[in-house]
Design a protein around this motif. Structure first.
Motif, PDB file in Angstrom:
ATOM      1  N   PRO A  84       0.842  -1.200   0.000  1.00 23.21           N
ATOM      2  CA  PRO A  84       0.000   0.000   0.000  1.00 23.21           C
ATOM      3  C   PRO A  84       0.874   1.246   0.000  1.00 23.21           C
ATOM      4  O   PRO A  84       1.799   1.364   0.804  1.00 23.21           O
ATOM      5  N   ALA A  86       0.442   5.487  -0.186  1.00 26.04           N
ATOM      6  CA  ALA A  86      -0.421   6.663  -0.267  1.00 26.04           C
ATOM      7  C   ALA A  86      -0.083   7.448  -1.526  1.00 26.04           C
ATOM      8  O   ALA A  86       1.051   7.418  -1.989  1.00 26.04           O
ATOM      9  N   SER A 113      -4.206   1.636  -0.335  1.00 31.99           N
ATOM     10  CA  SER A 113      -3.971   2.392   0.903  1.00 31.99           C
ATOM     11  C   SER A 113      -5.220   3.155   1.326  1.00 31.99           C
ATOM     12  O   SER A 113      -5.980   3.644   0.478  1.00 31.99           O
ATOM     13  N   TYR A 136      -5.415   2.641   8.093  1.00 29.68           N
ATOM     14  CA  TYR A 136      -4.936   3.478   9.184  1.00 29.68           C
ATOM     15  C   TYR A 136      -6.161   3.760  10.028  1.00 29.68           C
ATOM     16  O   TYR A 136      -7.196   4.183   9.495  1.00 29.68           O
ATOM     17  N   THR A 162      -2.077  -1.304   9.473  1.00 28.56           N
ATOM     18  CA  THR A 162      -0.700  -0.824   9.661  1.00 28.56           C
ATOM     19  C   THR A 162      -0.532  -0.398  11.108  1.00 28.56           C
ATOM     20  O   THR A 162      -1.262   0.460  11.604  1.00 28.56           O
ATOM     21  N   LYS A 261       0.623  -5.086   9.705  1.00 29.55           N
ATOM     22  CA  LYS A 261       1.806  -4.655   8.947  1.00 29.55           C
ATOM     23  C   LYS A 261       2.669  -3.732   9.809  1.00 29.55           C
ATOM     24  O   LYS A 261       2.164  -2.725  10.316  1.00 29.55           O
ATOM     25  N   ASP A 316       8.749  -6.765   4.231  1.00 23.47           N
ATOM     26  CA  ASP A 316       9.093  -5.764   3.215  1.00 23.47           C
ATOM     27  C   ASP A 316      10.129  -4.802   3.763  1.00 23.47           C
ATOM     28  O   ASP A 316      10.587  -4.938   4.897  1.00 23.47           O
ATOM     29  N   GLY A 318      12.927  -2.435   1.356  1.00 25.18           N
ATOM     30  CA  GLY A 318      14.241  -2.454   0.720  1.00 25.18           C
ATOM     31  C   GLY A 318      14.380  -3.373  -0.473  1.00 25.18           C
ATOM     32  O   GLY A 318      15.485  -3.501  -1.007  1.00 25.18           O
ATOM     33  N   ARG A 320      14.889  -4.316  -3.914  1.00 24.58           N
ATOM     34  CA  ARG A 320      15.243  -3.627  -5.168  1.00 24.58           C
ATOM     35  C   ARG A 320      15.719  -4.615  -6.239  1.00 24.58           C
ATOM     36  O   ARG A 320      15.993  -4.229  -7.362  1.00 24.58           O
ATOM     37  N   GLY A 339       7.153  -1.661  -2.362  1.00 19.17           N
ATOM     38  CA  GLY A 339       6.539  -0.338  -2.296  1.00 19.17           C
ATOM     39  C   GLY A 339       7.092   0.603  -3.337  1.00 19.17           C
ATOM     40  O   GLY A 339       6.471   0.869  -4.368  1.00 19.17           O
ATOM     41  N   ARG A 340       8.306   1.081  -3.091  1.00 20.75           N
ATOM     42  CA  ARG A 340       8.851   2.107  -4.000  1.00 20.75           C
ATOM     43  C   ARG A 340       9.090   1.562  -5.408  1.00 20.75           C
ATOM     44  O   ARG A 340       8.877   2.282  -6.393  1.00 20.75           O
TER      45      ARG A 340
HETATM   46  C1  LIG Z   1       5.254   6.746  -1.210  1.00 19.29           C
HETATM   47  C2  LIG Z   1       4.942   5.715  -0.164  1.00 19.29           C
HETATM   48  C3  LIG Z   1       3.724   5.760   0.486  1.00 19.29           C
HETATM   49  C4  LIG Z   1       3.410   4.804   1.442  1.00 19.29           C
HETATM   50  N1  LIG Z   1       2.162   4.812   2.014  1.00 19.29           N
HETATM   51  C5  LIG Z   1       1.827   3.834   2.875  1.00 19.29           C
HETATM   52  C6  LIG Z   1       0.502   3.750   3.391  1.00 19.29           C
HETATM   53  O1  LIG Z   1      -0.357   4.562   3.057  1.00 19.29           O
HETATM   54  N2  LIG Z   1       0.223   2.754   4.261  1.00 19.29           N
HETATM   55  C7  LIG Z   1       1.165   1.831   4.644  1.00 19.29           C
HETATM   56  O2  LIG Z   1       0.865   0.938   5.429  1.00 19.29           O
HETATM   57  N3  LIG Z   1       2.411   1.874   4.140  1.00 19.29           N
HETATM   58  C8  LIG Z   1       2.756   2.834   3.270  1.00 19.29           C
HETATM   59  N4  LIG Z   1       4.014   2.845   2.734  1.00 19.29           N
HETATM   60  C9  LIG Z   1       4.978   1.789   3.093  1.00 19.29           C
HETATM   61  C10 LIG Z   1       4.871   0.620   2.126  1.00 19.29           C
HETATM   62  O3  LIG Z   1       3.637  -0.042   2.246  1.00 19.29           O
HETATM   63  C11 LIG Z   1       5.975  -0.422   2.356  1.00 19.29           C
HETATM   64  O4  LIG Z   1       5.964  -0.856   3.699  1.00 19.29           O
HETATM   65  C12 LIG Z   1       7.368   0.112   2.020  1.00 19.29           C
HETATM   66  O5  LIG Z   1       7.324   0.986   0.923  1.00 19.29           O
HETATM   67  C13 LIG Z   1       8.295  -1.052   1.715  1.00 19.29           C
HETATM   68  O6  LIG Z   1       9.584  -0.625   1.432  1.00 19.29           O
HETATM   69  P1  LIG Z   1      10.134  -0.414  -0.076  1.00 19.29           P
HETATM   70  O7  LIG Z   1       9.547   0.879  -0.540  1.00 19.29           O
HETATM   71  O8  LIG Z   1      11.591  -0.323   0.133  1.00 19.29           O
HETATM   72  O9  LIG Z   1       9.676  -1.593  -0.896  1.00 19.29           O
HETATM   73  C14 LIG Z   1       4.349   3.803   1.774  1.00 19.29           C
HETATM   74  C15 LIG Z   1       5.584   3.773   1.110  1.00 19.29           C
HETATM   75  C16 LIG Z   1       5.874   4.703   0.144  1.00 19.29           C
HETATM   76  C17 LIG Z   1       7.195   4.614  -0.563  1.00 19.29           C
END
Ligand SMILES: Cc1cc2nc3c(=O)[nH]c(=O)nc-3n(C[C@H](O)[C@H](O)[C@H](O)COP(=O)(O)O)c2cc1C
Length: 389
Positions: A84, A86, A113, A136, A162, A261, A316, A318, A320, A339-340
């Motif tokens: 998820p 945002a 999200s 949330y 979360t 999470k 999760d 990191g 890549r 995520g990213r």
């Molecule tokens: C731009 C962005 C927004 C995020 N928004 C949420 C969110 O709304 N809810 C949530 O539980 N995690 C959120 N996360 C965390 C991700 O769900 C995830 O745990 C995390 O990105 C994993 O790491 P990675 O980006 O290195 O894969 C967000 C991450 C990013 C990068």
């Protein structure tokens, strides 16, 4: 690997990240990419992942590798779900739908999200993805439960609460960049956008033309208008008093699978199991929250040992490369969230760009499995180097 047209030059996630940095306004790119405070945790996550070396088995037939996984009762072609995130809808027009389409084409779930720009009903109708819903907790629990009813009615099968964000993270670059939701006009943000005219036309102008200034779609209508904002914003502010009582409430209310999470401790993993949760995500929120948080790989083996029989373990933060997925699975996770990485793909090419990212990760995972002599995901833990091995 199938190369989607137009993405032949994107060979790995780092390529996509660099291309995304060129496409997006700086405030938005940094919001996606960066961590919190002194950004120590980002480096910790990377270093700890890199320190995990796997010992390949040799002379194993790897001619027919299978990346098939079973996660939360469903067979998937990959041990992956799209995390998820945002405001994906700011990265690309209808970005959440595009992410959902990429997930659907790859056959993995997409977790919507609470703070997405597009509402889950539209994502469900237009993406065709298997949907999870991330929650949330809002101060007003009745409004929160009503939101969950919407998510269930739209077809979300899994609720992901979360639990690692009880307070707002300290991300100073957002303040400096003038970035926040609801979006506000600022001199700095204006310059950022002016430097990225393609994004301004494709995303912002289209949003303005179709639905107005992008904002959180799951928040009550009144929240989005100036008039209602003050009265309602407290109702839908993120609650700081979320406890195991809320988990009990959600377990009673939610008919599908329930996942927590953001777990980094054995005692919390065991408590999740005893509260009837189906899975946990061992995660430090991609190093975006607590800057001295333990890295997930550091705590995962102990959590998997203690709770792995009682609750399904995902992880999760990191990922890549495909080898990062292999590392998490070797440590005891059943699957990982990304995520990213798909957001970088989304920034450069919408659904096709995000799909390209998932394809790259899948291909890299298959390569890693071949080298490791592990034709099945379940074989990966045997490659983990234990002391004296
Ligand atoms: C731009 C962005 C927004 C995020 N928004 C949420 C969110 O709304 N809810 C949530 O539980 N995690 C959120 N996360 C965390 C991700 O769900 C995830 O745990 C995390 O990105 C994993 O790491 P990675 O980006 O290195 O894969 C967000 C991450 C990013 C990068």
């Amino acid at each position: 690997m199938i190369t989607q047209p137009g993405f032949g030059h994107i060979l790995n996630i780092a390529d996509a990240r660099r291309a995304a940095a060129r496409r997006l306004p700086r405030g938005l790119f940094e919001y996606i990419d960066r961590g919190s405070e002194d950004e120590i945790a980002i480096g910790t996550n990377r270093r700890q992942l890199d320190a995990i070396r796997l010992a390949p088995r040799v002379l194993v037939d790897v001619s027919r590798p299978s990346t098939e996984a079973e996660i939360l009762g469903h067979g998937l072609p990959l041990p992956l779900a799209v995390a998820p995130t945002a405001v994906a809808g700011l990265i690309w027009h209808d970005g959440e739908i595009a992410l959902g389409k990429a997930a659907a084409r790859t056959g993995v779930p997409f977790c919507v999200s609470t703070q997405s720009i597009t509402a889950i009903e539209r994502i469900a109708a237009e993406s065709g993805a298997r949907l999870w819903f991330q929650l949330y907790v809002w101060k007003n629990r009745q409004r929160m439960l009503a939101l969950l009813d919407r998510a269930w009615a739209a077809g979300a099968e899994t609720l992901m609460l979360t639990v690692d964000t009880p307070v707002g993270p300290n991300r100073e670059y957002n303040t400096r960049n003038g970035f926040g939701i609801p979006l506000k006009a600022s001199w700095r943000a204006g310059v950022d956008v002016a430097l990225r005219p393609r994004w301004a036309i494709r995303v912002m102008l289209r949003a303005l033309a179709t639905g107005g200034v992008p904002t959180y779609a799951h928040y009550p209508e009144e929240f989005r208008t100036k008039l209602g904002q003050a009265a309602l914003s407290d109702d839908v502010a993120l609650a700081a008093d979320v406890t195991w009582e809320d988990v009990k409430l959600l377990r009673r209310h939610w008919r599908g699978k329930l996942v927590l999470k953001g777990i980094l401790r054995v005692d919390d993993a065991l408590a999740a199991a005893s509260h009837g949760c189906d899975a946990i995500v061992v995660s430090n929120h991609g190093a975006r929250n607590l800057d001295c948080a333990a890295g997930p790989t550091e705590v995962l083996p102990a959590i998997a040992d203690a709770a792995g029989e009682r609750v399904e373990i995902l992880a999760d933060s990191g990922v890549r490369r495909g080898v990062d997925i292999a590392r998490f699975l070797a440590l005891g996770a059943r699957g990982v969230l990304v995520g990213r990485a798909p957001l970088f793909g989304l920034a450069i090419g919408g659904a096709d760009g995000a799909e390209r990212i998932l394809d790259i990760l899948a291909a890299e995972l298959r390569t890693a499995m071949g080298f490791l002599g592990t034709p099945r995901l379940a074989d990966l833990p045997v490659t983990l180097r234990r002391p004296n091995q």
